[in-house]
Design a protein around this motif. Structure first.
Motif, PDB file in Angstrom:
ATOM      1  N   GLY A   1       0.883  -1.345   0.232  1.00 22.80           N
ATOM      2  CA  GLY A   1      -0.689  -0.114   0.035  1.00 22.80           C
ATOM      3  C   GLY A   1       0.762   1.565  -0.696  1.00 22.80           C
ATOM      4  N   ARG A   2       2.049   1.184   0.204  1.00 21.97           N
ATOM      5  CA  ARG A   2       2.846   2.009   0.086  1.00 21.97           C
ATOM      6  C   ARG A   2       3.815   2.724  -1.109  1.00 21.97           C
ATOM      7  NH1 ARG A   2       0.659   1.180   4.550  1.00 21.97           N
ATOM      8  NH2 ARG A   2       0.584   2.709   6.039  1.00 21.97           N
ATOM      9  N   GLY A   3       3.645   1.419  -1.770  1.00 24.83           N
ATOM     10  CA  GLY A   3       4.954   0.756  -2.915  1.00 24.83           C
ATOM     11  C   GLY A   3       5.887   0.099  -2.518  1.00 24.83           C
ATOM     12  N   ILE A   4       6.014  -0.364  -1.261  1.00 25.97           N
ATOM     13  CA  ILE A   4       7.601  -0.913  -0.927  1.00 25.97           C
ATOM     14  C   ILE A   4       7.911  -1.483  -1.827  1.00 25.97           C
ATOM     15  CG2 ILE A   4       9.134  -1.497   0.541  1.00 25.97           C
ATOM     16  CD1 ILE A   4       8.153   1.128   0.999  1.00 25.97           C
ATOM     17  N   GLU A   5       9.013  -2.429  -2.366  1.00 22.84           N
ATOM     18  CA  GLU A   5       9.620  -3.191  -3.420  1.00 22.84           C
ATOM     19  C   GLU A   5      10.644  -4.151  -3.123  1.00 22.84           C
ATOM     20  OE1 GLU A   5       9.925  -1.577  -7.629  1.00 22.84           O
ATOM     21  OE2 GLU A   5       7.712  -1.123  -6.927  1.00 22.84           O
ATOM     22  N   MET A   6      11.551  -3.066  -1.977  1.00 20.39           N
ATOM     23  CA  MET A   6      12.441  -3.268  -1.576  1.00 20.39           C
ATOM     24  C   MET A   6      13.258  -3.502   0.246  1.00 20.39           C
ATOM     25  SD  MET A   6      15.959  -5.196  -1.912  1.00 20.39           S
ATOM     26  CE  MET A   6      17.294  -4.883  -2.721  1.00 20.39           C
ATOM     27  N   LEU A   7      12.885  -4.339   0.728  1.00 23.75           N
ATOM     28  CA  LEU A   7      13.174  -4.632   2.249  1.00 23.75           C
ATOM     29  C   LEU A   7      14.943  -4.605   2.332  1.00 23.75           C
ATOM     30  CD1 LEU A   7      10.592  -6.604   3.372  1.00 23.75           C
ATOM     31  CD2 LEU A   7      10.584  -4.393   2.899  1.00 23.75           C
ATOM     32  N   TYR A   8      15.295  -3.531   3.469  1.00 25.48           N
ATOM     33  CA  TYR A   8      16.500  -3.899   4.174  1.00 25.48           C
ATOM     34  C   TYR A   8      16.041  -4.537   5.102  1.00 25.48           C
ATOM     35  CZ  TYR A   8      18.779  -1.535   0.300  1.00 25.48           C
ATOM     36  OH  TYR A   8      19.132  -1.140  -0.926  1.00 25.48           O
ATOM     37  N   VAL A   9      16.139  -5.741   5.851  1.00 19.93           N
ATOM     38  CA  VAL A   9      16.562  -6.171   7.051  1.00 19.93           C
ATOM     39  C   VAL A   9      17.520  -6.233   7.745  1.00 19.93           C
ATOM     40  CG1 VAL A   9      15.426  -8.639   8.115  1.00 19.93           C
ATOM     41  CG2 VAL A   9      14.969  -7.653   5.965  1.00 19.93           C
ATOM     42  N   CYS A  10      17.455  -6.243   9.264  1.00 16.51           N
ATOM     43  CA  CYS A  10      18.314  -6.331  10.248  1.00 16.51           C
ATOM     44  C   CYS A  10      17.304  -6.497  12.028  1.00 16.51           C
ATOM     45  CB  CYS A  10      19.160  -4.850  10.388  1.00 16.51           C
ATOM     46  SG  CYS A  10      17.824  -3.685  10.807  1.00 16.51           S
ATOM     47  N   GLY A  11      18.033  -7.301  12.470  1.00 14.76           N
ATOM     48  CA  GLY A  11      17.544  -7.965  13.734  1.00 14.76           C
ATOM     49  C   GLY A  11      18.208  -9.633  14.090  1.00 14.76           C
ATOM     50  N   LEU A  12      16.943  -9.887  15.350  1.00 12.19           N
ATOM     51  CA  LEU A  12      17.715 -10.602  16.164  1.00 12.19           C
ATOM     52  C   LEU A  12      15.777 -11.935  15.668  1.00 12.19           C
ATOM     53  CD1 LEU A  12      18.554  -8.779  19.308  1.00 12.19           C
ATOM     54  CD2 LEU A  12      19.736 -10.142  17.657  1.00 12.19           C
ATOM     55  N   ALA A  13      16.488 -13.385  15.583  1.00 12.33           N
ATOM     56  CA  ALA A  13      17.504 -13.582  15.879  1.00 12.33           C
ATOM     57  C   ALA A  13      17.706 -14.089  14.247  1.00 12.33           C
ATOM     58  CB  ALA A  13      17.925 -14.810  16.186  1.00 12.33           C
ATOM     59  N   THR A  14      19.143 -14.323  13.526  1.00 10.51           N
ATOM     60  CA  THR A  14      19.336 -14.301  12.453  1.00 10.51           C
ATOM     61  C   THR A  14      18.870 -16.075  11.860  1.00 10.51           C
ATOM     62  OG1 THR A  14      21.801 -13.652  12.373  1.00 10.51           O
ATOM     63  CG2 THR A  14      21.636 -14.902  10.818  1.00 10.51           C
ATOM     64  N   ASP A  15      18.784 -16.919  12.329  1.00 11.71           N
ATOM     65  CA  ASP A  15      19.075 -18.196  12.109  1.00 11.71           C
ATOM     66  C   ASP A  15      17.690 -18.552  13.203  1.00 11.71           C
ATOM     67  OD1 ASP A  15      19.818 -17.737  15.097  1.00 11.71           O
ATOM     68  OD2 ASP A  15      20.856 -19.352  15.642  1.00 11.71           O
ATOM     69  N   TYR A  16      16.344 -17.770  13.026  1.00  9.47           N
ATOM     70  CA  TYR A  16      15.282 -18.172  13.271  1.00  9.47           C
ATOM     71  C   TYR A  16      14.125 -17.099  12.710  1.00  9.47           C
ATOM     72  CZ  TYR A  16      16.295 -22.316  15.878  1.00  9.47           C
ATOM     73  OH  TYR A  16      16.599 -23.714  16.256  1.00  9.47           O
ATOM     74  N   CYS A  17      13.890 -15.920  13.369  1.00 14.05           N
ATOM     75  CA  CYS A  17      13.194 -14.574  12.361  1.00 14.05           C
ATOM     76  C   CYS A  17      13.464 -14.245  11.679  1.00 14.05           C
ATOM     77  CB  CYS A  17      12.960 -14.223  14.361  1.00 14.05           C
ATOM     78  SG  CYS A  17      11.589 -15.106  15.650  1.00 14.05           S
ATOM     79  N   VAL A  18      15.623 -13.557  11.649  1.00 13.08           N
ATOM     80  CA  VAL A  18      15.433 -13.121  10.903  1.00 13.08           C
ATOM     81  C   VAL A  18      15.145 -14.097   9.398  1.00 13.08           C
ATOM     82  CG1 VAL A  18      16.628 -11.836   9.728  1.00 13.08           C
ATOM     83  CG2 VAL A  18      16.703 -10.938  11.923  1.00 13.08           C
ATOM     84  N   LEU A  19      15.726 -15.218   9.678  1.00  8.85           N
ATOM     85  CA  LEU A  19      15.261 -16.145   8.354  1.00  8.85           C
ATOM     86  C   LEU A  19      14.515 -16.566   8.261  1.00  8.85           C
ATOM     87  CD1 LEU A  19      16.822 -18.686   6.615  1.00  8.85           C
ATOM     88  CD2 LEU A  19      16.111 -19.579   8.492  1.00  8.85           C
ATOM     89  N   GLN A  20      13.551 -16.571   9.073  1.00  5.97           N
ATOM     90  CA  GLN A  20      12.018 -17.116   8.621  1.00  5.97           C
ATOM     91  C   GLN A  20      11.505 -15.556   7.843  1.00  5.97           C
ATOM     92  OE1 GLN A  20      10.795 -19.471   7.805  1.00  5.97           O
ATOM     93  NE2 GLN A  20      12.470 -20.679   8.480  1.00  5.97           N
ATOM     94  N   THR A  21      12.151 -14.212   7.751  1.00  7.19           N
ATOM     95  CA  THR A  21      11.079 -12.621   6.987  1.00  7.19           C
ATOM     96  C   THR A  21      11.188 -12.910   5.724  1.00  7.19           C
ATOM     97  OG1 THR A  21      10.668 -12.025   9.906  1.00  7.19           O
ATOM     98  CG2 THR A  21      11.535 -10.557   8.473  1.00  7.19           C
ATOM     99  N   VAL A  22      13.542 -13.174   6.191  1.00  7.73           N
ATOM    100  CA  VAL A  22      14.100 -12.717   4.549  1.00  7.73           C
ATOM    101  C   VAL A  22      12.884 -13.994   4.109  1.00  7.73           C
ATOM    102  CG1 VAL A  22      15.815 -13.405   3.401  1.00  7.73           C
ATOM    103  CG2 VAL A  22      15.691 -11.890   5.397  1.00  7.73           C
ATOM    104  N   LEU A  23      12.660 -15.255   4.027  1.00  8.90           N
ATOM    105  CA  LEU A  23      12.438 -16.718   3.434  1.00  8.90           C
ATOM    106  C   LEU A  23      10.754 -16.120   2.598  1.00  8.90           C
ATOM    107  CD1 LEU A  23      13.515 -19.573   4.835  1.00  8.90           C
ATOM    108  CD2 LEU A  23      14.800 -18.069   3.007  1.00  8.90           C
ATOM    109  N   ASP A  24       9.945 -15.352   3.973  1.00  4.82           N
ATOM    110  CA  ASP A  24       8.951 -15.043   3.526  1.00  4.82           C
ATOM    111  C   ASP A  24       8.737 -13.152   2.506  1.00  4.82           C
ATOM    112  OD1 ASP A  24       7.260 -16.892   5.213  1.00  4.82           O
ATOM    113  OD2 ASP A  24       6.916 -15.931   6.593  1.00  4.82           O
ATOM    114  N   ALA A  25       9.374 -12.661   2.672  1.00  2.00           N
ATOM    115  CA  ALA A  25       9.866 -11.438   1.904  1.00  2.00           C
ATOM    116  C   ALA A  25      10.416 -11.907   0.480  1.00  2.00           C
ATOM    117  CB  ALA A  25      10.525 -10.674   2.963  1.00  2.00           C
ATOM    118  N   LEU A  26      11.177 -12.893   0.151  1.00  2.00           N
ATOM    119  CA  LEU A  26      11.058 -13.619  -1.334  1.00  2.00           C
ATOM    120  C   LEU A  26       9.821 -13.972  -1.737  1.00  2.00           C
ATOM    121  CD1 LEU A  26      14.997 -14.261  -0.363  1.00  2.00           C
ATOM    122  CD2 LEU A  26      14.350 -12.863  -1.752  1.00  2.00           C
ATOM    123  N   ARG A  27       9.524 -14.884  -1.190  1.00  2.00           N
ATOM    124  CA  ARG A  27       8.786 -15.756  -1.432  1.00  2.00           C
ATOM    125  C   ARG A  27       7.243 -14.837  -1.735  1.00  2.00           C
ATOM    126  NH1 ARG A  27       3.751 -16.987   0.864  1.00  2.00           N
ATOM    127  NH2 ARG A  27       4.698 -16.496   2.894  1.00  2.00           N
TER     128      ARG A  27
END
Length: 187
Positions: free
Chosen positions: A119-145
């Motif tokens: 709704g805001r025209g966002i196409e690219m996400l820059y991701v940071c945070g905790l934890a790489t091996d759980y919440c960051v991983l799943q957020t990134v995979l969902d964003a790519l999907r």
């Protein structure tokens, strides 16, 4: 670091920088605090900054796999002191039901993140945070999907490392799925 700003089609997504995931917390990530200056330095470069947080009920099924952490309304669930929360346009609560883990920010129950971003025209996400091996991983995979471009700030993440090497493995999985990794000094 370059102070170049990103266009309106880009957003910074800050994942779960909460007390319980930082040193002294119930599910502490070694060096979790070290990413806060990196995140704070990147925030002014974006018109859109979004954050997620674990916001579990006290009796969450999630705690059958993890020690109780980030229980809604508690100190452990609060964002870590020093994180510039005043720049957050949206805070997403996840893991709020007693039936899910809520690893990905796209599983938030407080707002549909995909719809909000589109709704805001966002196409690219820059991701940071905790934890790489759980919440960051799943957020990134969902964003790519979902078709978003994803860049991960390599020194803006840290892993819980239940098993040695989990953080590096998660980075490899994200890269193989199409995420780009950059150190904080690069675009």
């Amino acid at each position: 670091m370059s102070q170049e700003s990103f266009g309106p089609e880009s957003a910074l997504l800050v994942v779960d920088v909460q007390n319980d995931f930082c040193p002294g917390g119930a599910l502490a990530v070694a060096g979790g605090d070290a990413i806060i200056p990196v995140i704070n330095a990147w925030m002014p470069r974006f018109a859109t900054v979004v954050a997620s947080r674990d916001w579990h009920p006290a009796n969450s099924v999630h705690f059958s796999n993890w020690p109780p952490h980030c229980i809604a309304g508690t100190y452990g669930a609060q964002f870590r002191a020093g994180l510039d929360t005043g720049r957050f346009l949206l805070v997403l609560d996840k893991g709020t039901n007693n039936v899910d883990d809520g690893y990905s920010a796209f599983e938030a129950t407080s707002e549909n993140l995909e719809s909000w971003l589109r709704g805001r025209g966002i196409e690219m996400l820059y991701v940071c945070g905790l934890a790489t091996d759980y919440c960051v991983l799943q957020t990134v995979l969902d964003a790519l999907r979902l078709g978003f471009g994803v860049t991960v700030l390599r020194d803006g993440i840290a892993a819980v490392e239940v098993n040695p090497g989990d953080g590096q493995h998660a980075q490899s999985v994200m890269e193989a799925a199409g995420a780009r990794f950059v150190p904080s000094g690069q675009n």
